[in-house]
Scaffold this motif. Structure first.
Motif, PDB file in Angstrom:
ATOM      1  N   CYS A  67       0.838  -1.213   0.000  1.00 41.15           N
ATOM      2  CA  CYS A  67       0.000   0.000   0.000  1.00 41.15           C
ATOM      3  C   CYS A  67       0.870   1.259   0.000  1.00 41.15           C
ATOM      4  O   CYS A  67       0.589   2.220  -0.723  1.00 41.15           O
ATOM      5  CB  CYS A  67      -0.916   0.010   1.228  1.00 41.15           C
ATOM      6  SG  CYS A  67      -2.298  -1.140   1.137  1.00 41.15           S
ATOM      7  N   GLU A  68       1.925   1.242   0.821  1.00 36.02           N
ATOM      8  CA  GLU A  68       2.804   2.406   0.899  1.00 36.02           C
ATOM      9  C   GLU A  68       3.540   2.642  -0.417  1.00 36.02           C
ATOM     10  O   GLU A  68       3.683   3.782  -0.870  1.00 36.02           O
ATOM     11  CB  GLU A  68       3.817   2.216   2.033  1.00 36.02           C
ATOM     12  CG  GLU A  68       3.226   2.408   3.420  1.00 36.02           C
ATOM     13  CD  GLU A  68       2.760   3.833   3.633  1.00 36.02           C
ATOM     14  OE1 GLU A  68       3.606   4.747   3.678  1.00 36.02           O
ATOM     15  OE2 GLU A  68       1.532   4.038   3.732  1.00 36.02           O
ATOM     16  N   ASN A  69       3.997   1.573  -1.057  1.00 38.67           N
ATOM     17  CA  ASN A  69       4.713   1.716  -2.327  1.00 38.67           C
ATOM     18  C   ASN A  69       3.794   2.245  -3.422  1.00 38.67           C
ATOM     19  O   ASN A  69       4.192   3.080  -4.237  1.00 38.67           O
ATOM     20  CB  ASN A  69       5.303   0.372  -2.753  1.00 38.67           C
ATOM     21  CG  ASN A  69       6.508  -0.019  -1.922  1.00 38.67           C
ATOM     22  OD1 ASN A  69       7.248   0.844  -1.462  1.00 38.67           O
ATOM     23  ND2 ASN A  69       6.708  -1.307  -1.721  1.00 38.67           N
ATOM     24  N   ILE A  70       2.555   1.757  -3.441  1.00 30.81           N
ATOM     25  CA  ILE A  70       1.597   2.239  -4.435  1.00 30.81           C
ATOM     26  C   ILE A  70       1.279   3.701  -4.182  1.00 30.81           C
ATOM     27  O   ILE A  70       1.224   4.521  -5.102  1.00 30.81           O
ATOM     28  CB  ILE A  70       0.309   1.396  -4.393  1.00 30.81           C
ATOM     29  CG1 ILE A  70       0.604  -0.037  -4.840  1.00 30.81           C
ATOM     30  CG2 ILE A  70      -0.762   2.004  -5.292  1.00 30.81           C
ATOM     31  CD1 ILE A  70      -0.557  -0.977  -4.694  1.00 30.81           C
ATOM     32  N   LYS A  71       1.091   4.044  -2.900  1.00 31.94           N
ATOM     33  CA  LYS A  71       0.724   5.413  -2.535  1.00 31.94           C
ATOM     34  C   LYS A  71       1.786   6.424  -2.979  1.00 31.94           C
ATOM     35  O   LYS A  71       1.473   7.542  -3.388  1.00 31.94           O
ATOM     36  CB  LYS A  71       0.512   5.489  -1.021  1.00 31.94           C
ATOM     37  CG  LYS A  71      -0.243   6.723  -0.559  1.00 31.94           C
ATOM     38  CD  LYS A  71      -0.622   6.622   0.908  1.00 31.94           C
ATOM     39  CE  LYS A  71       0.599   6.613   1.790  1.00 31.94           C
ATOM     40  NZ  LYS A  71       0.261   6.681   3.232  1.00 31.94           N
ATOM     41  N   LYS A  72       3.064   6.014  -2.914  1.00 30.48           N
ATOM     42  CA  LYS A  72       4.151   6.907  -3.306  1.00 30.48           C
ATOM     43  C   LYS A  72       4.113   7.240  -4.793  1.00 30.48           C
ATOM     44  O   LYS A  72       4.647   8.260  -5.231  1.00 30.48           O
ATOM     45  CB  LYS A  72       5.503   6.278  -2.956  1.00 30.48           C
ATOM     46  CG  LYS A  72       5.777   6.189  -1.466  1.00 30.48           C
ATOM     47  CD  LYS A  72       7.082   5.459  -1.203  1.00 30.48           C
ATOM     48  CE  LYS A  72       7.331   5.309   0.300  1.00 30.48           C
ATOM     49  NZ  LYS A  72       8.582   4.547   0.563  1.00 30.48           N
ATOM     50  N   ASN A  73       3.517   6.340  -5.577  1.00 32.91           N
ATOM     51  CA  ASN A  73       3.493   6.528  -7.026  1.00 32.91           C
ATOM     52  C   ASN A  73       2.159   7.073  -7.536  1.00 32.91           C
ATOM     53  O   ASN A  73       1.889   7.048  -8.732  1.00 32.91           O
ATOM     54  CB  ASN A  73       3.784   5.196  -7.729  1.00 32.91           C
ATOM     55  CG  ASN A  73       5.212   4.744  -7.520  1.00 32.91           C
ATOM     56  OD1 ASN A  73       6.125   5.215  -8.186  1.00 32.91           O
ATOM     57  ND2 ASN A  73       5.424   3.848  -6.563  1.00 32.91           N
ATOM     58  N   ILE A  74       1.334   7.550  -6.626  1.00 27.78           N
ATOM     59  CA  ILE A  74       0.034   8.102  -6.993  1.00 27.78           C
ATOM     60  C   ILE A  74       0.048   9.607  -6.787  1.00 27.78           C
ATOM     61  O   ILE A  74       0.538  10.104  -5.773  1.00 27.78           O
ATOM     62  CB  ILE A  74      -1.086   7.476  -6.137  1.00 27.78           C
ATOM     63  CG1 ILE A  74      -1.242   5.997  -6.481  1.00 27.78           C
ATOM     64  CG2 ILE A  74      -2.409   8.200  -6.336  1.00 27.78           C
ATOM     65  CD1 ILE A  74      -1.746   5.745  -7.874  1.00 27.78           C
TER      66      ILE A  74
END
Length: 347
Positions: free
Chosen positions: A304-311
């Motif tokens: 979730c954190e990795n996806i959030k960084k790329n949004i």
């Protein structure tokens, strides 16, 4: 004969009048032999072991239910008090040893107020009780608020004058008490008070269980405040937010595979099915496999954190807000398992 468990005595076995083997009837004149006592001791040991196992299973079920209630993203829109009331009700349920549960939250830096409470006998159990503000350092609860350390009173009768509602306590037949601070990031934001209807020696298992529950209560309040603050900052237009369940399905249906989309402007990592991970996590909690539960929570949180960084939080505001909720959900689960198993994770 006492029913002695590993850490506590659960009760006794009482046998009245030995049976006359010739007549088949109880005879008060007959004495119990050493063989009888030996047999009753063995029976008591087996009964105690069974009770101990059942109580452990019941405690794990209650703990799993509480963790679901506090960590479920679908509760993001619920008031903290309504969720805390549900937890208070679970703590005085038939499976638990407690008769009364009272949750207090900080009204300001110097006082606490009762926000939620539950009594095993329902509303009739509150007659004659006064729920006034509790000042820092005032009475037992005030000292817990002031020091951030829990306090146990295993024999209320001997110190009943130290309690504000002493007459109510005597009328309700409350015998033992424990008060835990709700601490997060070194700050005491409230207290959790529990009474039993019999003299109870609080074991290490009791302390560990309540320490974890208190941590969850504190973490839920902080998490709710962070989500609320985020929503206030990002909501510039009047938007009707879909329910988390709808948002969750929408996100899972549209998840992207990084291996196939490396050339896209926004890198999106593969997220394991939220529903599948949640189901596996709850099974691990209920079966006591906390190491596996920790690993599942760690993986889901990192994703979730990795996806959030790329949004882009502005262009993809809806997706970003859902990711914040999901990330908070798994972070709380991760902290829960870390506290339960004694892990130390720096993020």
């Amino acid at each position: 004969m006492p029913l002695n468990g590993t850490r506590k005595t659960f009760g006794t076995i009482e046998v009245i009048n030995r049976k006359n083997l010739e007549t088949g009837c109880p005879d008060s004149k007959l004495m119990f032999t050493e063989s009888d006592l030996c047999w009753l001791t063995i029976v008591g040991a087996h009964v105690s072991a069974a009770i101990s196992r059942l109580r452990k299973i019941d405690e794990d079920k209650i703990f799993a239910a509480i963790s679901r209630e506090l960590a479920d993203p679908e509760n993001e829109g619920h008031r903290v008090r309504s969720v805390y009331q549900t937890i208070a009700d679970k703590l005085v349920a038939p499976l638990m040893p407690y008769k009364v549960c009272i949750v207090r939250l900080a009204f300001d830096e110097q006082s606490l107020m009762v926000t939620d409470k539950s009594h095993a006998e329902g509303e009739r159990g509150w007659g004659g009780r006064q729920d006034e503000l509790r000042r820092k350092g005032e009475g037992i609860v005030g000292k817990v608020f002031e020091t951030g350390k829990y306090i146990t009173v295993e024999d209320i009768d001997s110190v009943v004058e130290k309690f504000n509602n002493d007459k109510w306590i005597e009328e309700q037949g409350l015998k033992s008490f424990i008060c835990f601070p709700l601490v997060i990031l070194g700050e005491v934001i409230g207290t959790l008070s529990l009474f039993t209807g019999y003299k109870h020696k609080f074991s290490k298992t009791d302390i560990t269980f309540l320490k974890n529950v208190s941590f969850l209560l504190a973490a839920f309040k902080i998490r709710s405040e962070k989500i609320k603050n985020f929503e206030l900052k990002t909501t510039t237009l009047e938007v009707v937010e879909p329910s988390f369940r709808e948002a969750k399905h929408s996100f899972l249906e549209n998840r992207l595979d990084l291996g196939e989309r490396k050339t896209q402007s926004v890198d999106v990592l593969v997220l394991a099915s939220f529903e599948s991970s949640t189901e596996q996590y709850q099974v691990c909690l209920e079966t006591g496999n906390y190491l596996r539960a920790y690993q599942i929570a760690e993986f889901a949180y990192d994703m979730c954190e990795n996806i959030k960084k790329n949004i882009n939080s502005v262009e993809d505001q809806g997706l970003y807000r859902r990711l914040v909720a999901m990330s908070s959900y798994w972070k709380l689960n991760l902290d829960l398992c870390g506290a339960r198993k004694g892990y130390d994770r720096s993020l």
